[in-house]
Design an enzyme around this catalytic site. Structure first.
Site, short mmCIF file in Angstrom:
data_model
loop_
_atom_site.label_atom_id
_atom_site.label_comp_id
_atom_site.label_asym_id
_atom_site.label_seq_id
_atom_site.Cartn_x
_atom_site.Cartn_y
_atom_site.Cartn_z
CE LYS A 74 -3.65 1.79 2.97
NZ LYS A 74 -4.74 2.14 3.80
CB SER A 91 -7.62 3.89 3.22
OG SER A 91 -6.63 3.49 3.77
CB SER A 93 -7.66 0.50 6.34
OG SER A 93 -8.93 2.25 6.06
#
Length: 485
Positions: free
Chosen positions: A93, A168, A192
């Site tokens: 990420k 996210s 997330s």
């Protein structure tokens, strides 16, 4: 090298090597059936196809991955490669530092920022032989539960590209779901890892707070007391091996725990002997009827597998979102970017600027009052886990909503906070630093995945891995693929 991926658990088609589990990849390398270059070539092709539809990649590391794969392939041929994840592709990420690569974090204000060091987890991945293929999408600073940002655009769900991936860590989960390699690194401040894993139909694990270091980086250091780093994978066994690799003490993270390493990958899949409590709504939350039905069906499967279901009343304060989470999370978010000029956020989302304004409006007394209430919440979980081993909930109260939107404003006909109200089961776990995972447990009428959340006491990831493995054996999901092509 000519290979037949059908021999390794997937159908024969382009992208099949990328769809193998990490365990099957390593077994294939050791048996000489294919090599790391074959896998990386296939994975890069899969990433390009998925990215074109779902927008999951922020920065690609394809050339570096191919070069590293050639070295690893040689090591396997010489019989000297025995690292746990050698040759296994993984995405990271874009909140997590990879040395020499942009860390955009979904933030226009970070244009041009390139860290000089790897995050602790990336360093451990490299030491284990994993091949980082790309940095994946996130919303700005991880502030919401989708991966949309002014930097990367709208990240979409591979099961239905008109729906969100969730976030996210949306690019991470969508990539694993689409068959772009078996593993991904995500982060989780209010859900997330678990929300996008649930929406995309894969396994996601948020470890105990401090078990996996967030340093150096996790940039910017928003959601400081809430944020975790953890694995997203197609199988429970792969996630356990990845957690085993990245867990460990790091003095640079003040929350890091100095604990004896555990071999999570040796945890047997079994529900027997586990006392399990249930809450379909935390006593207050509206839940989509199809999600509720899938939850009940999943509980029945675990009971049939040997789990002991225990009736324990467990209800949370319905006002906790506004009284506890927001004063803490939004204040920490605003503080994390306080050194930037106001005009740095001109190109940010309106909702992100609203979070910053709200965070700046809270007083120190507001933050401390929320902290005291947070302690009460923790006490509720302490009492619960005196009598049970795990708590089961739905992961999210809804299935994936329209791509490009902030969130669902109504659940089962009732109004909810569009930012976080439709995910009432994830952020209380972050407030307490508990380990929790989501596993795919069904689909709605549109074919969108539904997740089951498993919450365990602090440092009891093994209980989650055991129960999740038992469910996976009873209702496998790893060979279900979205119709991206």
């Amino acid at each position: 090298m000519t290979v037949n991926p059908a021999n390794f658990g997937a159908a024969s088609a382009p992208g099949d090597l990328a769809r193998l589990s990490a365990a099957d990849m390593v077994a294939g390398y050791r048996a000489g059936r294919f090599d790391a270059v074959d896998v990386i070539d296939d994975t890069v092709s899969a990433l390009r196809r998925a990215d074109a539809v779902c927008d999951i990649v922020v920065t690609d590391l394809y050339d570096e991955a191919v070069s590293a794969a050639k070295v690893i392939a040689q090591r396997y041929r010489k019989g000297i490669e025995n690292r746990a994840l050698a040759g296994v592709p993984i995405t990271v990420k874009d909140l997590v530092f990879v040395a020499g690569k942009p860390a955009k974090a979904g933030a226009p204000s970070l244009a041009g920022f390139v860290p000089e060091v790897d995050a602790h987890v990336v360093r451990r991945l490299r030491a284990a032989g994993a091949l980082v293929t790309s940095k994946t999408t996130t919303c700005e600073s991880g502030y919401k539960l989708t991966a949309d940002s002014p930097v990367s655009g709208v990240t979409r769900n591979p099961w239905s590209p008109d729906r969100t991936s969730g976030g996210s860590s949306g690019g991470a989960a969508a990539g694993v779901a689409a068959g772009c390699g078996p593993l991904a690194i995500g982060t989780d401040g209010v859900g997330s890892i678990r929300v996008p894993a649930s929406f995309c139909g894969v396994f996601g694990l948020k470890p105990t707070f401090g078990l996996v270091s967030r340093a150096p980086g996790f940039f910017p250091p928003s959601w400081a007391s809430l944020a975790h780093t953890g694995p997203i994978a197609r199988t429970v066994a792969d996630a356990a091996r990845l957690l085993e690799t990245i867990a460990g003490y790091d003095v640079r993270d003040a929350a890091s725990l100095a604990l004896k390493p555990q071999e999570y990958s040796r945890t047997p899949a079994s529900a027997r002997g586990l006392r399990v409590a249930l809450s379909v709504d935390f006593g207050y939350a509206p839940v989509d009827r199809q999600v509720r039905a899938a939850f009940i069906a999943a509980v029945d499967i675990l009971a049939s597998a040997g789990a002991e279901l225990v009736e324990v009343p467990f209800a949370l304060d319905p006002h906790m979102l506004d009284k506890v989470l927001k004063p803490i999370a939004f204040t920490e978010q605003a503080a994390s970017v306080g050194d930037r000029a106001e005009d740095a956020f001109i190109d940010s989302d309106d909702e992100f600027r609203a979070v910053l304004r709200k965070g700046l409006s809270y007083s120190g007394a507001d933050y401390m009052a929320a902290t005291h209430l947070r302690t009460r919440l923790r006490s509720q979980f302490v009492e619960l886990f005196r009598t049970v081993d795990l708590l089961l909930t739905p992961t999210v109260a809804v299935t994936a909503f329209a791509a490009g939107t902030l969130g669902a404003s109504r659940v089962d006909g009732q109004p909810v906070d569009a930012h976080l109200g439709w995910s009432p089961f994830t952020w209380p776990v972050n407030l307490c630093g508990l380990p929790a995972a989501t596993i795919p447990c069904g689909r709605d009428a549109s074919g969108l995945p539904i997740g089951l959340q498993m919450i365990a006491p602090w440092m009891r990831e093994t209980s989650i891995i055991a129960l999740a493995g038992a469910f996976e054996q009873a209702q496998p999901w790893a060979q279900e693929w979205p119709p991206l092509n």
